[in-house]
Enzyme design. Structure first.
Site, PDB file in Angstrom:
ATOM      1  N   THR A   3      -8.617  -9.271  46.748  1.00  0.00           N
ATOM      2  CA  THR A   3      -8.527  -7.869  46.353  1.00  0.00           C
ATOM      3  C   THR A   3      -9.807  -7.126  46.708  1.00  0.00           C
ATOM      4  O   THR A   3     -10.881  -7.707  46.753  1.00  0.00           O
ATOM      5  CB  THR A   3      -8.247  -7.734  44.841  1.00  0.00           C
ATOM      6  OG1 THR A   3      -8.103  -6.351  44.512  1.00  0.00           O
ATOM      7  CG2 THR A   3      -9.364  -8.340  44.005  1.00  0.00           C
ATOM      8  N   ARG A   4      -9.653  -5.829  46.959  1.00  0.00           N
ATOM      9  CA  ARG A   4     -10.806  -4.938  47.120  1.00  0.00           C
ATOM     10  C   ARG A   4     -10.695  -3.811  46.088  1.00  0.00           C
ATOM     11  O   ARG A   4     -11.435  -2.845  46.142  1.00  0.00           O
ATOM     12  CB  ARG A   4     -10.872  -4.364  48.539  1.00  0.00           C
ATOM     13  CG  ARG A   4      -9.802  -3.348  48.863  1.00  0.00           C
ATOM     14  CD  ARG A   4     -10.014  -2.712  50.218  1.00  0.00           C
ATOM     15  NE  ARG A   4      -9.304  -1.468  50.371  1.00  0.00           N
ATOM     16  CZ  ARG A   4      -8.055  -1.339  50.801  1.00  0.00           C
ATOM     17  NH1 ARG A   4      -7.354  -2.415  51.089  1.00  0.00           N
ATOM     18  NH2 ARG A   4      -7.504  -0.151  50.925  1.00  0.00           N
TER      19      ARG A   4
ATOM     20  N   HIS B  68      -4.812  -4.148  38.741  1.00  0.00           N
ATOM     21  CA  HIS B  68      -3.877  -3.429  37.885  1.00  0.00           C
ATOM     22  C   HIS B  68      -2.742  -4.365  37.464  1.00  0.00           C
ATOM     23  O   HIS B  68      -2.732  -5.551  37.809  1.00  0.00           O
ATOM     24  CB  HIS B  68      -3.363  -2.150  38.551  1.00  0.00           C
ATOM     25  CG  HIS B  68      -2.834  -2.339  39.947  1.00  0.00           C
ATOM     26  ND1 HIS B  68      -1.758  -3.131  40.227  1.00  0.00           N
ATOM     27  CD2 HIS B  68      -3.246  -1.819  41.144  1.00  0.00           C
ATOM     28  CE1 HIS B  68      -1.499  -3.088  41.527  1.00  0.00           C
ATOM     29  NE2 HIS B  68      -2.392  -2.308  42.106  1.00  0.00           N
TER      30      HIS B  68
ATOM     31  N   HIS C 258      -0.932  -6.466  40.137  1.00  0.00           N
ATOM     32  CA  HIS C 258      -1.729  -7.606  40.585  1.00  0.00           C
ATOM     33  C   HIS C 258      -1.649  -8.744  39.572  1.00  0.00           C
ATOM     34  O   HIS C 258      -1.473  -9.913  39.926  1.00  0.00           O
ATOM     35  CB  HIS C 258      -3.206  -7.201  40.733  1.00  0.00           C
ATOM     36  CG  HIS C 258      -3.474  -6.251  41.842  1.00  0.00           C
ATOM     37  ND1 HIS C 258      -4.536  -5.368  41.812  1.00  0.00           N
ATOM     38  CD2 HIS C 258      -2.847  -6.032  43.014  1.00  0.00           C
ATOM     39  CE1 HIS C 258      -4.549  -4.649  42.913  1.00  0.00           C
ATOM     40  NE2 HIS C 258      -3.531  -5.033  43.664  1.00  0.00           N
TER      41      HIS C 258
ATOM     42  N   ARG D 212       2.517  -6.588  48.761  1.00  0.00           N
ATOM     43  CA  ARG D 212       2.879  -5.483  49.646  1.00  0.00           C
ATOM     44  C   ARG D 212       1.627  -4.960  50.363  1.00  0.00           C
ATOM     45  O   ARG D 212       0.545  -4.885  49.782  1.00  0.00           O
ATOM     46  CB  ARG D 212       3.542  -4.345  48.857  1.00  0.00           C
ATOM     47  CG  ARG D 212       2.655  -3.716  47.800  1.00  0.00           C
ATOM     48  CD  ARG D 212       3.339  -2.553  47.105  1.00  0.00           C
ATOM     49  NE  ARG D 212       3.485  -1.405  47.977  1.00  0.00           N
ATOM     50  CZ  ARG D 212       2.512  -0.524  48.206  1.00  0.00           C
ATOM     51  NH1 ARG D 212       1.319  -0.673  47.660  1.00  0.00           N
ATOM     52  NH2 ARG D 212       2.739   0.499  48.988  1.00  0.00           N
TER      53      ARG D 212
END
Length: 384
Positions: free
Chosen positions: A192-193, A197, A200, A286
């Site tokens: 992740t960057r 949320h 995730h 996605r």
């Protein structure tokens, strides 16, 4: 444990007397100044995160990676790892020459033996890697800002950048030992960057049902200017883990790479790197590593269909777009929820960033309240 990509975990970090001697010699070598992007590449090559690469790519590997997503030795590899220099500097260099690799602070971070110097097409690289030459794409913009020649050759790390080698970072060797000490044989990695949320979290915990452990491995190198800064994101990850994850089954460690925003190709790259860190599974949701509308929603999943499982080895966990269903009163996907779109609250890192920027509090369906509290507090502090 899972075998590193190419069979061997590269280790070209000089220590002790070898480091002292090399560092002393390097002071007289022709200096090449690296930006933070290239310094992170130097580090990741040297510690084995980019195995089987031993240095910056030669032309044969570079061209084969662009055209076929493989190294000349046959291993899958999807992104060029290169070091660019100007014509003025190129004209002062020769094959077989040793050079020092320095940071802006004049620290010699490493040395390199030049095996090849070659010219390349920025346009061709952009088209192959990013599928566009649009300068509004951050990866394309970076590609066109580079110098006109590439240097190729093996590297050795002499000094460890303090902003990379922090308490939140573990090398591939260290993480592999950590996994063994925890007794984990199957490990799912999550890239992740963004702040994490609820969508995730849903993907991570679904994956965790099927493996021994979860590695949350946020990218903390160069990102877009509008991305949430890494130090703020780290605080949000830690507060989430403290309140909502089983501590004995989840590990947080940073991945100090630059973000390419190369969508499908970067998804492949991210999976290979996590394999080197010892992970057996990799989560792809996605628009992985995407930006804007340059890639299809599930292109980053479809790209894996062209590879044999035995070539890649790490198992890809593909997930549908997750959302919060008001009727179900829970997270779900189109595979698990029967209700219409009017019942769905779609989440994204872009939406969260936009709301934070405007001083809006994202709803609890977007993110955990503890996370929102950290983000609001830190973003407000940064804007004051």
């Amino acid at each position: 444990m899972i075998t590193p990509h190419g069979g061997t975990l590269i280790d070209s970090v000089a220590e002790g007397e070898e480091r002292t001697k090399l560092l002393d010699k390097a002071k007289s070598f022709f200096p090449i100044n690296l930006d933070s992007w290239s310094i992170s590449d130097l580090v990741l090559i040297s510690i084995g995160a980019f195995s089987p690469l031993k240095g910056f790519m030669n032309q044969k590997d570079y061209l084969q990676v662009l055209k076929e997503m493989r190294l000349s030795s046959g291993e899958i590899w999807s992104l060029p790892i290169t070091l660019s220099v100007s014509k003025d500097i190129k004209d002062q260099l020769s094959i077989g020459q040793a050079i020092s690799l320095k940071g802006e602070n004049d620290v010699i971070y490493g040395v390199m033996e030049i095996e090849e110097i070659y010219e390349y097409s920025k346009k061709a690289e952009a088209l192959f890697v990013y599928k566009t030459t649009d300068p509004n794409h951050p990866g394309v913009k970076k590609a066109f800002e580079k110098e006109d020649y590439y240097l190729a050759g093996p590297v050795t790390l002499l000094n460890k950048p303090e902003d990379i080698f922090t308490s939140d970072f573990q090398t591939p060797q260290q993480l592999r030992k950590t996994f063994q000490s925890l007794g984990w044989k199957t490990i799912a990695a999550f890239q992740t960057r963004n702040p994490i949320h609820r969508a995730h979290e849903y993907l991570q915990k679904t994956a965790l049902e099927n493996v021994d452990g979860l590695l949350i491995h946020p990218l903390v190198g160069n990102t877009k200017a509008d991305d949430v800064p890494a130090d703020i994101r780290m605080k949000s990850y830690k507060v989430l883990m403290e309140n909502y994850y089983p501590s004995e089954r989840v590990l947080l460690s940073v991945f100090p790479a630059a973000m390419r925003y190369a969508g499908p190709r970067e998804a492949v790259f991210h999976s290979i790197v996590r394999k080197n860190f010892g992970c057996t599974h990799f989560i792809v949701g996605r628009d992985h590593a995407g930006v804007g509308n340059y890639y299809g929603t599930y292109d980053a999943q479809k790209i894996f269909d062209q590879f044999l499982k035995e070539d890649l080895e790490i198992e890809i966990l593909k997930f549908e777009h997750a959302f919060f269903c008001i009727k179900c009163s829970s997270m779900a996907t189109s595979k698990t929820c029967p209700h219409g779109k009017d019942m769905h609250i779609h989440l994204s890192g872009t939406k969260v960033r936009s709301m934070l920027k405007d001083g809006q509090v994202p709803p609890k369906e977007f993110s955990r309240p503890e996370v929102i509290e950290v983000l609001m507090k830190e973003m407000k502090k940064g804007n004051s």
